[in-house]
Design an enzyme around this catalytic site. Structure first.
Site, PDB file in Angstrom:
ATOM      1  CE  LYS A  44      -2.615  -0.646   3.711  1.00  0.00           C
ATOM      2  NZ  LYS A  44      -3.737  -0.499   4.673  1.00  0.00           N
ATOM      3  CE  LYS A  46      -1.717   4.380   5.094  1.00  0.00           C
ATOM      4  NZ  LYS A  46      -2.839   4.203   6.022  1.00  0.00           N
TER       5      LYS A  46
END
Ligand code: C2G
Length: 129
Positions: A44, A46
């Site tokens: 993601k 992240k």
């Protein structure tokens, strides 16, 4: 028993997360959280400050959360919904429309995000101090 599920990274837990979890739980009797693993986070784009194990420990201590399962990919939601007999899928409305395909198996609800707080905001402001 009405079962609800939601997904996320829930890093540096803040009141926006709590508001989401509280409202999600209020829609049913049992709330499952699909918690993004560290590996899925990198997919993601992240990078969580806390590890999956520690984010899981924190979430499991929240009164609104009944169960935490790992979120390892984008594709698992339909299987999770069916295997756990989920009635309602909930996400913040920054995801509006992204998961409508789940409507064939459960109700899909997007809740307004809590304005004024985010993990990114926390990281930025702490760094600037
Ligand atoms: N959220 C919110 N208000 C905020 C911040 C977050 O309502 N101020 C909600 C998000 O909309 C999301 C949940 O809290 O529903 C978790 O947020 P994140 O950990 O940022 O989740 P995200 O990285 O968007 O992961 O497959 C779905 C993804 O795993 C969602």
């Amino acid at each position: 028993m009405k079962k609800v599920i939601t997904y996320g990274t829930f890093d540096l837990l803040h009141w926006g997360h709590i508001e989401l979890l509280k409202r999600a739980k209020s829609l049913g009797d049992y709330l499952i959280v699909g918690l993004s693993t560290d590996e899925f986070n990198s997919r993601k784009h992240k990078e969580a400050y806390h590890s999956f194990e520690n984010r899981k420990k924190i979430l499991e201590a929240i009164r609104y959360v009944d169960q935490v399962i790992p979120e390892i990919n984008w594709e698992q939601k339909l299987k999770d919904v069916e295997e756990n007999n989920i009635d309602i899928f909930v996400m913040g409305d920054d995801w509006e429309g992204e998961f409508d395909y789940l409507e064939r198996s459960c109700e899909v609800i997007y809740l307004p995000r809590t304005v004024g707080i985010s993990t990114t905001k926390i990281k930025t402001e702490v760094k600037d101090q």
